[in-house]
Design a protein around this motif. Structure first.
Motif, PDB file in Angstrom:
ATOM      1  N   ARG A 213      32.289  41.007  47.604  1.00 46.49           N
ATOM      2  CA  ARG A 213      33.347  40.410  48.616  1.00 46.49           C
ATOM      3  C   ARG A 213      34.402  39.480  48.155  1.00 46.49           C
ATOM      4  N   ARG A 214      34.043  38.581  47.130  1.00 47.32           N
ATOM      5  CA  ARG A 214      34.922  37.477  46.717  1.00 47.32           C
ATOM      6  C   ARG A 214      35.790  38.147  45.566  1.00 47.32           C
ATOM      7  N   CYS A 215      35.510  39.385  45.080  1.00 41.39           N
ATOM      8  CA  CYS A 215      36.287  39.754  43.656  1.00 41.39           C
ATOM      9  C   CYS A 215      37.596  39.929  44.174  1.00 41.39           C
ATOM     10  N   ARG A 216      38.616  39.560  43.217  1.00 43.17           N
ATOM     11  CA  ARG A 216      39.933  39.844  43.303  1.00 43.17           C
ATOM     12  C   ARG A 216      40.259  39.847  42.008  1.00 43.17           C
ATOM     13  N   LEU A 217      41.644  40.596  41.487  1.00 40.69           N
ATOM     14  CA  LEU A 217      42.157  41.053  40.449  1.00 40.69           C
ATOM     15  C   LEU A 217      42.103  39.884  39.492  1.00 40.69           C
ATOM     16  N   SER A 218      42.297  38.601  40.268  1.00 41.41           N
ATOM     17  CA  SER A 218      42.770  37.451  39.408  1.00 41.41           C
ATOM     18  C   SER A 218      41.352  36.909  38.682  1.00 41.41           C
ATOM     19  N   THR A 219      40.343  37.441  39.350  1.00 36.97           N
ATOM     20  CA  THR A 219      38.904  37.028  38.824  1.00 36.97           C
ATOM     21  C   THR A 219      38.216  37.848  38.015  1.00 36.97           C
ATOM     22  N   PHE A 220      38.964  39.013  37.602  1.00 35.69           N
ATOM     23  CA  PHE A 220      38.414  39.935  36.876  1.00 35.69           C
ATOM     24  C   PHE A 220      38.378  39.430  35.224  1.00 35.69           C
ATOM     25  N   LYS A 221      37.163  39.506  34.633  1.00 30.24           N
ATOM     26  CA  LYS A 221      37.345  38.891  33.228  1.00 30.24           C
ATOM     27  C   LYS A 221      37.623  40.012  32.253  1.00 30.24           C
ATOM     28  N   THR A 222      38.660  39.818  31.505  1.00 29.49           N
ATOM     29  CA  THR A 222      38.997  40.793  30.357  1.00 29.49           C
ATOM     30  C   THR A 222      38.493  40.418  28.999  1.00 29.49           C
TER      31      THR A 222
END
Ligand SMILES: [Zn+2]
Length: 286
Positions: free
Chosen positions: A66-75
């Protein structure tokens, strides 16, 4: 129309404005704008924000995403630079998808979706949930997140005579959603009933030009062509990981028409790499 006067507290003391209420409309949902006369009532911007929040709560995104956002996606969480590169690319495509969800040239929401392909644990569901949340928040559209296996169980439960839900009541919000995430495509035993249900969802959305984001652990095509004379009639191990072994040819080609494939892995070596990492993590108990 009269100017809004904050409510009086006991003994005529003015109550401090509630900091939780919108400062523009004080929680009424509309405000008066000057029109040269008495002013006219207009819907406050906070109502649009509220609608975004309300729609977000209705998406059915599982708690852990639910709190997943693109800014929190680790690359950068892989030791393999090629994998990181691929994750960065997937992130860029997802961001662009959100930014261009409204097609200003066509003056409509886009109809193409995404097909996020990669092994378990690489972040497909995070990306899909993030795109859905951000699109719902930004464009105030009705979105839906569906784990395909869970959906099948839910539909199956309607076959029970005591069930109060009908198949249609489950499927309608899914085929109607302005953006749908269909998680874990191909993870189910590909029985005829499963294929028919998937076809119904995909075909309805296709004809209505509604976008869908799919995630799958299965690949679209074999990474290497079979060597001549090598195990002609034997199904090679990596072929079992092909989406075409789980879906009919018709559905695979429809998938190509409906969604842009986005790979979160480079080649079969990375799959084994991921599996090794997972096994290793499992062994050391992290
Ligand atoms: Zn307001």
């Amino acid at each position: 129309m009269q100017e809004f006067v904050p409510p009086k507290g006991p003994k005529g003391v003015e109550v401090e404005p509630d900091p939780n209420l919108c400062p523009e409309c004080h929680g009424r949902g509309w405000r008066v704008v000057a029109d040269g006369g008495a002013g006219s009532a207009t819907r406050c911007d906070c109502q649009k924000r509220e609608r975004g929040k309300e729609y977000l709560a209705q998406t059915g995104i599982p708690e852990r995403y639910r709190r997943c956002r693109l800014s929190t996606f680790k690359t950068t969480n892989s030791a393999n630079p090629h994998v990181c590169e691929q994750l960065k690319r997937a992130h860029t495509i997802s961001q662009r998808y959100v930014d261009r969800f409204f097609d200003s040239k066509e003056q409509r929401f886009r109809e193409a979706g995404l097909l996020l392909i990669g092994p378990p644990g690489v972040g497909k569901t995070h990306l899909a949930a993030a795109v859905l949340s951000e699109v719902v928040e930004r464009y105030k559209v009705r979105g839906k997140f569906v784990d395909f296996t869970a959906l099948l169980h839910q539909i199956q439960s309607t076959f029970d005579n005591s069930s109060t839900q009908s198949k249609a009541s489950i499927l309608t919000p899914i085929v109607d959603a302005e953006l749908l995430v269909l998680d874990e495509l191909g993870a189910q035993k590909p029985t005829e009933w499963v294929r028919d249900t998937l076809y119904l969802i995909m075909n309805t959305r296709y004809t209505r030009r509604l976008p869908t984001i799919f995630t799958t652990n299965y690949r679209l095509e074999s990474p290497t062509p079979p060597k001549p004379g090598m195990g002609g009639d034997r199904v090679r191990k990596e072929d079992q990981a092909l989406l075409s072994t789980r879906l009919s040819d018709l559905l695979v080609s429809r998938l190509y028409e409906m969604a842009q494939p986005v790979k979160l892995t480079i080649n079969s070596a990375d799959w084994d790499y991921r599996r090794e990492v997972k096994m290793f993590q499992h062994r050391i108990g992290s």
